[in-house]
Write an enzyme that holds these catalytic residues in place. Sequence first.
Site, PDB file in Angstrom:
ATOM      1  N   ARG A 239       0.845  -1.188   0.000  1.00  0.00           N
ATOM      2  CA  ARG A 239       0.000   0.000   0.000  1.00  0.00           C
ATOM      3  C   ARG A 239       0.877   1.234   0.000  1.00  0.00           C
ATOM      4  O   ARG A 239       1.960   1.228   0.600  1.00  0.00           O
ATOM      5  CB  ARG A 239      -0.874   0.057   1.264  1.00  0.00           C
ATOM      6  CG  ARG A 239      -2.163  -0.738   1.196  1.00  0.00           C
ATOM      7  CD  ARG A 239      -3.172  -0.128   0.212  1.00  0.00           C
ATOM      8  NE  ARG A 239      -4.407  -0.879   0.163  1.00  0.00           N
ATOM      9  CZ  ARG A 239      -4.671  -1.891  -0.662  1.00  0.00           C
ATOM     10  NH1 ARG A 239      -3.749  -2.303  -1.522  1.00  0.00           N
ATOM     11  NH2 ARG A 239      -5.847  -2.498  -0.644  1.00  0.00           N
ATOM     12  N   GLU A 268      -2.080   7.938  -4.061  1.00  0.00           N
ATOM     13  CA  GLU A 268      -2.350   7.555  -5.445  1.00  0.00           C
ATOM     14  C   GLU A 268      -3.803   7.881  -5.821  1.00  0.00           C
ATOM     15  O   GLU A 268      -4.661   7.919  -4.953  1.00  0.00           O
ATOM     16  CB  GLU A 268      -2.062   6.055  -5.661  1.00  0.00           C
ATOM     17  CG  GLU A 268      -2.965   5.134  -4.863  1.00  0.00           C
ATOM     18  CD  GLU A 268      -2.576   3.664  -5.001  1.00  0.00           C
ATOM     19  OE1 GLU A 268      -1.399   3.319  -4.861  1.00  0.00           O
ATOM     20  OE2 GLU A 268      -3.493   2.854  -5.214  1.00  0.00           O
ATOM     21  N   HIS A 286      -0.927   0.374  -9.722  1.00  0.00           N
ATOM     22  CA  HIS A 286      -1.693  -0.498  -8.805  1.00  0.00           C
ATOM     23  C   HIS A 286      -2.408  -1.626  -9.570  1.00  0.00           C
ATOM     24  O   HIS A 286      -3.637  -1.711  -9.551  1.00  0.00           O
ATOM     25  CB  HIS A 286      -2.704   0.337  -8.001  1.00  0.00           C
ATOM     26  CG  HIS A 286      -3.125  -0.328  -6.725  1.00  0.00           C
ATOM     27  ND1 HIS A 286      -3.446   0.370  -5.576  1.00  0.00           N
ATOM     28  CD2 HIS A 286      -3.295  -1.641  -6.404  1.00  0.00           C
ATOM     29  CE1 HIS A 286      -3.796  -0.480  -4.621  1.00  0.00           C
ATOM     30  NE2 HIS A 286      -3.706  -1.715  -5.106  1.00  0.00           N
TER      31      HIS A 286
END
Length: 326
Positions: A239, A268, A286
Amino acid sequence: MNPKILVARAVFPQTLALLEQHFEVTSNQDDVLWSPAQLTEQLQGKQGAFTTGSERINAGLLADCPELRICANMAVGYNNFDLEAMTAAGVLATNTPDVLTETTADFGFALIMATARRMAESERFLRAGLWNSWRYDMFAGSDVHGSTLGILGMGRIGQAIARRGALGFGMKVIYHNRSRLDAATELACGATLVSKQELLQQSDHLILVLPYSPEAHHAIGADELAQMKPTATLINIARGGIVDDAALAVALKQGTIAAAGLDVFEGEPRVYPDLLTLPNVVLTPHIASATLPTRLAMAQLAADNLIGYLVHGKALTPLNPQLVLA
Ligand code: 8YV
């Protein structure tokens, strides 16, 4: 009358069709990114929500959505959920473990390889028309086989990465985790528990696979980077926020470590601007769980959790099962 649910982001048409067999569905197939106020408004009168890591479910939202009974996250990570607030509000939380483990581990390995062997940097060079001749040290990277793989966080995905490293690449695998794996699992993973300091100092390739929590915030910052080998690579598929991205950019610029591969970022989809300018970092948006079969399996499990709980009274992968048992 069927229960009402909100599908907060675009999903596979077949997932939507399945949900429509059981619920009155409000969907967001246009994939509009709602503000917290808009999400709250969309959730009015809904008993269930199909969410992703982008939707924050916290006490404020829950107070304004009294009919909500379950939020089914299409993700294994659930740091977008305030689990304590959800439990206090009597809202079940579910996630999608297991179905993405191997796919995510594959991607972790892809990022290790791409970073160590400078694949993104060399591809940019070739595409720019700069390749005129062979040179003995052109894009010379670091070896993956036979090196030391460090894993921070040793859940299902960490273990799947360890197996790839030990069995496929003959790596020495060391890990650091809150708790030690049982002996049989350690043996199957070929992994040895070490202190965080030993992990930082000994890893040739250090991959982060721990869940985000306030305690994990900036678990890798300037001090930790300074302990790593100057030849080391750092890979984050966990993360954003676990790495201090600003400190990492400085470390990459100064040669404190050799390179990094990042699939997740603080704040993000924004990316810390300096990272975008550095050659020795591989950046992906991601996508560690992004294969079609795996994303379909994640969507199916999230849908099954909604159907299981709202129709049959039992979710498959609850995060606060005390609600069901109470
Ligand atoms: C998701 C993830 O794609 O499962 C997770 O925790 O990070 C990814 O697989 C993302 O969170 C979207 O929900």
